[in-house]
Design an enzyme around this catalytic site. Structure first.
Site, PDB file in Angstrom:
ATOM      1  N   HIS A  23      11.548   2.624   8.051  1.00  0.00           N
ATOM      2  CA  HIS A  23      10.999   3.850   8.320  1.00  0.00           C
ATOM      3  C   HIS A  23      10.416   4.542   7.107  1.00  0.00           C
ATOM      4  CE1 HIS A  23      13.829   3.575  11.855  1.00  0.00           C
ATOM      5  NE2 HIS A  23      14.568   2.973  10.859  1.00  0.00           N
ATOM      6  N   SER A  63     -15.320   7.408  -7.229  1.00  0.00           N
ATOM      7  CA  SER A  63     -15.677   8.187  -6.345  1.00  0.00           C
ATOM      8  C   SER A  63     -17.119   8.768  -6.757  1.00  0.00           C
ATOM      9  CB  SER A  63     -14.815   9.514  -6.163  1.00  0.00           C
ATOM     10  OG  SER A  63     -15.409  10.719  -5.516  1.00  0.00           O
ATOM     11  N   LYS A 102     -11.190   9.429  -9.808  1.00  0.00           N
ATOM     12  CA  LYS A 102     -10.745   8.487  -8.719  1.00  0.00           C
ATOM     13  C   LYS A 102     -10.832   7.107  -9.003  1.00  0.00           C
ATOM     14  CE  LYS A 102      -9.614   9.464  -4.945  1.00  0.00           C
ATOM     15  NZ  LYS A 102     -10.336  10.034  -3.711  1.00  0.00           N
ATOM     16  N   GLU A 109      -8.348  -1.490   1.512  1.00  0.00           N
ATOM     17  CA  GLU A 109      -8.604  -0.537   2.723  1.00  0.00           C
ATOM     18  C   GLU A 109      -9.748  -1.127   3.614  1.00  0.00           C
ATOM     19  OE1 GLU A 109      -8.927   4.106   1.180  1.00  0.00           O
ATOM     20  OE2 GLU A 109      -9.895   2.692  -0.074  1.00  0.00           O
TER      21      GLU A 109
END
Ligand code: ARG
Length: 475
Positions: A172, A293, A299, A306
């Protein structure tokens, strides 16, 4: 094969007489129809298999005395020349010739005349396309087996490198029990191992030759299907011409195997995205596998995992396309089947690229072992061990579970961990608890107690790493 695409002509002179099937037509095909029905802009990818199939077919026709030796020689010479032209990017694929089969056949006829016009005896484009696609996918199965092996190697190398290092295992997405990082990485070794088994099993059903089933009913000419199958390296021939001419089970199966592969890649990607976040900070993805970024200078984004995760949607979509394509088709061949190629090709390209880049990324991955270890020291991660300890002291498990639950609640209140309680405090929850309890409350003790087969104890994982290395070495 990209050279084949480069030479595509969008539009050429009017058709009709040019068409290999033009005999019964009085009018030329509308150019809108040619544009709509053509598949050569993607099926030209199959040209090597199409030519190999034609070579085998022609040779068999000679064996059966349907072609003379001169005719066979002319056909083989012509096919060699055409293959060379395509390889070198000199061949002009024409849209009005519809597909790869007719482009090559027409070029052959133009080159060698009537011998070329005899090549199509005893076959149809229906068995021809099934043959090309099967030969293509058979090679892809072998390539996928290698790509999967590479990613298995990368997982095992990480397991070997970090042997002994501890991290929280999750259920979980809550800290559950401490495990070895190596145990976690070997979980992926297993998944990709099952993927390899599936791909190789799928290959068995691909490896049955459809050639000679002709349009749907078989051929009236004395062809020898076993001979062509043997020449093309197939393990046998399909049994029913009607089944064969409309069968794409093998393509659905291949894409389904790929959907599972991409699913596994997506799961490891999700973990890498989480783990590389500041919140976890469990891994360092090498700079060369990240991007920045355009607006936020600080970043470092995990774009590769992804994108891989995102691409699983696309592969699942291809599987749905194929299943939906097939569901209402009456026997036998229907032109709908031409719609199978793009989802198959896209799947091959997407999944193979994802496998290759993930193997590379894993090869450069660093675990922040100290941070991962520290994460096991908070969150009552050895609570199950205390319950197991009580079971060994003859307390029924359900009772033990309740006892430990109370102890955890007490610790939460007090703001401490289980191993920080005194013996007296622990005995307040159960008289069965004795001095030896403290060894089971340590994270290391917890990990190493899990000696059951398939468990995370260091000895077990060491064996598993060794076995995996042996397996991979045998390949
Ligand atoms: N381009 C076709 C396909 O991909 C080849 C077979 C065409 N057969 C036919 N009878 N029109 O399915």
């Amino acid at each position: 094969m990209s050279s084949a695409k480069k030479n595509m002509t969008a539009k050429t002179e009017p058709a009709g007489s040019q068409k290999l099937w033009g005999g019964r037509f009085a009018e030329a095909t509308a150019s809108s129809v040619e544009a709509f029905t053509a598949s050569v802009h993607y099926d030209s990818r199959l040209y090597k298999y199409d030519i190999a199939g034609s070579r085998a077919h022609a040779t068999m026709l000679r064996e059966q005395n349907i072609l003379s030796q001169e005719e066979l020689d002319a056909i083989l010479g012509g096919l060699d020349a055409i293959e060379g032209e395509i390889d070198r990017g000199e061949f002009e694929f024409k849209r009005e010739l519809e597909d790869v089969h007719m482009n090559i056949e027409k070029a052959l006829v133009d080159k060698i005349g009537s011998a070329g016009a005899k090549l199509h005896s005893g076959r149809s484009r229906n068995d021809q396309i099934a043959l090309d696609l099967k030969m293509y996918l058979r090679d892809e199965c072998d390539r996928f087996d290698l790509l999967l092996t590479e990613i298995q190697k990368a997982s095992v190398a990480l397991a070997r490198k970090y042997l002994g290092a501890i991290m929280p295992g999750y259920t979980h997405l809550q800290r559950a029990q401490p495990v070895l990082i190596s145990h976690h990485m070997l979980a992926y070794y297993e998944m990709f191992g099952r993927d390899r088994e599936r791909i190789l099993d799928c290959r068995k059903r691909i490896d049955v030759s459809p050639l000679g089933c002709a349009a749907l009913a078989g051929s009236g000419l004395p062809i020898d299907r076993e001979s062509t199958a043997g020449k093309l390296g197939f393990s046998g021939i399909t049994a029913n011409s009607m089944d064969t001419s409309g069968d794409r089970d093998f393509a659905v199966e291949f894409v389904s195997c790929c959907a599972l592969i991409q699913n596994h890649l997506s799961r490891i990607s999700e973990e890498l995205v989480l783990w590389s976040s500041q919140e976890f900070n469990f891994v360092e993805i090498d700079d060369k596998f990240c991007t920045g970024s355009s607006i936020m200078p600080q970043k470092k984004n995990p774009d590769i995992p992804e994108i891989i995760r995102g691409k699983s949607g696309r592969v699942n979509g291809s599987l749905m396309s194929l299943l939906t394509l097939m569901k209402g088709l009456p026997l036998t061949y229907n032109r709908d089947l031409q719609e199978d190629k793009e989802p198959v090709f896209d799947t091959v390209d997407t999944v193979s690229a994802s496998l290759a880049i993930m193997a590379e990324l894993l090869g450069n991955l660093k675990f922040n072992t100290e941070i991962m270890d520290r994460a096991t020291r908070k969150g009552f991660i050895t609570a199950t061990d205390l319950a197991d300890y009580l079971v060994l002291k003859n307390v029924p498990f359900r009772e033990a579970h309740a006892i430990v639950g109370k102890a955890v609640a007490f610790c939460l209140d007090k703001g401490c961990e289980l191993e920080e309680l005194s013996l007296e405090e622990l005995q307040g929850f159960s008289q069965a608890i004795e001095e030896d309890v403290f060894s089971v409350l340590t994270v290391e003790g917890s990990v190493n107690s899990r000696m059951s087969a398939g468990g995370t104890a260091t000895d077990r994982v060491k064996e598993a790493v060794e076995q995996a290395e042996q397996q991979l070495k045998r390949l």
